[in-house]
Scaffold this motif. Sequence first.
Motif, PDB file in Angstrom:
ATOM      1  N   GLY B  38       0.768  -1.234   0.000  1.00  0.00           N
ATOM      2  CA  GLY B  38       0.000   0.000   0.000  1.00  0.00           C
ATOM      3  C   GLY B  38       0.801   1.287   0.000  1.00  0.00           C
ATOM      4  N   THR B  42       2.521   0.050  -7.074  1.00  0.00           N
ATOM      5  CA  THR B  42       1.687  -0.161  -8.260  1.00  0.00           C
ATOM      6  C   THR B  42       1.238   1.172  -8.847  1.00  0.00           C
ATOM      7  OG1 THR B  42       0.907  -2.290  -7.438  1.00  0.00           O
ATOM      8  CG2 THR B  42      -0.464  -1.202  -9.074  1.00  0.00           C
ATOM      9  N   THR B  43       0.874   2.085  -7.967  1.00  0.00           N
ATOM     10  CA  THR B  43       0.410   3.383  -8.446  1.00  0.00           C
ATOM     11  C   THR B  43       1.511   4.100  -9.229  1.00  0.00           C
ATOM     12  OG1 THR B  43      -1.021   3.493  -6.518  1.00  0.00           O
ATOM     13  CG2 THR B  43      -0.677   5.541  -7.734  1.00  0.00           C
TER      14      THR B  43
END
Lengths: 302, 233
Positions: B38, B42-43
Motif C-alpha cells: 500500500g 503499483t500506483t
Amino acid sequence: MPDLSAFADPGFLAVQCLNGLTQAMFLFLIASGLSLIFGVLGVLNFAHGSLYMLGAYLSYTIASWFVGPPATFWVALVLGSIGVALVGGIIESVFLRPVYRREELEQLLVTYALVLIISDLVKLAWGAENRSGSRPALLAGSVDIAGRDFPTYNLFVLAVGPLVALALWLLLRRTQFGRLVRAAANDREMVGVVGVNVKGLFTGVFMLGAWLGGLGGGLAAPIGAIFPGMDVEIIVESFIVVVVGGMGSLGGTLLGALIIGQLNAFGILFFPRFAIVFVYVLMAVVLVIRPWGLLGRPVTRG
Amino acid sequence: MILEARDLYTAYGLSQVLFGVAVTVDVGQAVCLLGRNGVGKTTTLRSLIGLTPPRAGHVVFDGMDITGWAPYRVARQGIAFVPQERRLFGDLSVRENLEVARRGTRGASAWGVERVYETFPILEQLDARRAGYLSGGEQQMLAIGRALMGNPRLLILDEPSEGLAPLVVDALCEHIRALKADGMTILMAEQNLTLALALSERVYILDKGHVRFAGTVAEFEADTTLRDEYLAV
Ligand SMILES: Nc1ncnc2c1ncn2[C@@H]1O[C@H](COP(=O)(O)OP(=O)(O)OP(=O)(O)O)[C@@H](O)[C@H]1O
Ligand SMILES: [Mg+2]
C-alpha cells in the motif's frame, strides 16, 4: 379452444416450423449484434432495434432509386446495411463514448434517447404509413413443401442466417480482430496496455453489430411491412433471445433465436393473439433456473 | 537514461497516493521499487504507463515526454507492463494471448510466438489451453511472454513473484536474469527482497507515496536501518 386438427397436417406443420426458423434468422441477426456489443462494450443497446428499422428503410429507399435492374435488391441490401454500420459508427463515437465510464442506468438512458431520436427521424424522412419492399426476381416465387406453398425468399433467409453465424464465428476465432474483440470482453484495460487503441476497437465492434442489425432490416424489407414501430417490436424479442441464450455467447444467441422462433410459430396456434406469452414464460423460467442464460456463463464483471 | 519520471503526484479520486515520486532507469539496468503493502508501488508503475495519469509531474521515455499518454500509445512507444494480478485474457488460449499482443517490428530479433515458446518452453506445451486454466507460475510466464510480444525497450513487472511457490520464484528469477543478459531494461516492484537484490542494480524505497531511499544495491545493503524502518513487516 385452439384448432388442434392443424397438427395432423404434415405440410402445415413443416411450413409453420420453417416460418419459425425464418423468424429465428432475423432474431439471430439482431440479437447477435446486441450481444456482441454488450459483451465487449458493456452497453445494453436499446437502439439496436432502431438500427434494424433503419436498415429496412434505407434498403427500401435505395432499391426505389433504381427501378428495374435485377441487381436492385442486392445493391440495396449491401449499401443499406453498410449505411447502418456508418450510422452506428457515428452513434458510438458521439453518444456512447462519453458514457462508458458512467453508471449503467445512464448508458441505458442514452440508448433509449437514441430510440426516440431515430424513431422521430424515420417518421420525418419516411412518414408514418407502412411500406413494403419487393423481392428480387430470382426469389419471387414459392416452393412446394408437402403440399403447401413456402416463399422461396424465406428459404434464402434461412440460408443467410447460418452463413452469417459461420462467418461471425470465423471472424471471432480466426482473425486478429476477433481475438482483440474476445480479449476486450475479458479485460479492456489490458487490451490498451498491449498497444491496441481500444476506442477504435469499440467503434469497430459497434459498427459490426450495427451492420448485422442493418442486414436484418434489409432482409426483412421485402417480407414484413416496414413501419415506424418495427424497432420496438424486434428489440423486445431480441433482448429475450439474448437473455435466454446467454449474453455474450454467439452459440447461445443462435439457440435462443431458434427456440423463440419456434415458440412463436407454434404458440400462435394456441393463443393467436398472445403467442408472446409463451416466450415470456420461457424467459422467466430461464431467469430462475439459469440466470446467465442457456449457453452463457456466470460472469462477474470487473 | 531511458526512463525519467519526476515529481509524480497521483491520486485516486480524492485520495492522494503519490507525493512527488521520482524514478529513473538507465538502459540495460534493472531497477526495483521496494516498500510495504500500500505504499504506492503499483500506483507509481500505473502512473508511468498512463493507466492512472499523474495529476502533476513528468514522465520522459527515451527523450519523449509521454506524460498523460493513453496506455496504447505508451505501449507502442516501447514500454510493456506485466500487472500484479497478471490479467491474462482468460477466455483466450495461450497462443492467442501472445498473438493478440503482437505488434510492429518484424525481423530476426523481433519477438514472436515461437521465440516466446523457446524462452518459456512450458508455454509451448500449453499452446491451446485457455489462459484461465493456467497455474500461477504458468500465468506469470505467459504474462511476461505477452509483454515481450510488443518488442518493448523497457519491461515493467509489478511484483512478479507474488503468490508463487519458492521453486517457481527461482525459475522466474532465472528467466528475468536471462532477459536482462539479453539486453532488456527492467523496472519492477517487488517485496521479495532476495529476488529484488539478486536482479537489480539500483533500488528505490517507497513509503506512503514518498521516495525514502534511492541508490545502488551496495548502498542499500550498507544501510541496515533501511530494512527495519521501511521493509520489515
Ligand atoms: N483503484 C484505487 N482506488 C482507490 N485507492 C486505491 C486504488 N488503488 C490503490 N489505492 C490505494 O492507493 C494506495 C497505494 O496503493 P498501491 O496499489 O499503489 O500500493 P502497492 O505499493 O502496490 O501495494 P501492494 O504491495 O499491496 O501491491 C493504497 O492505500 C491503496 O489503498
Ligand atoms: Mg502493488
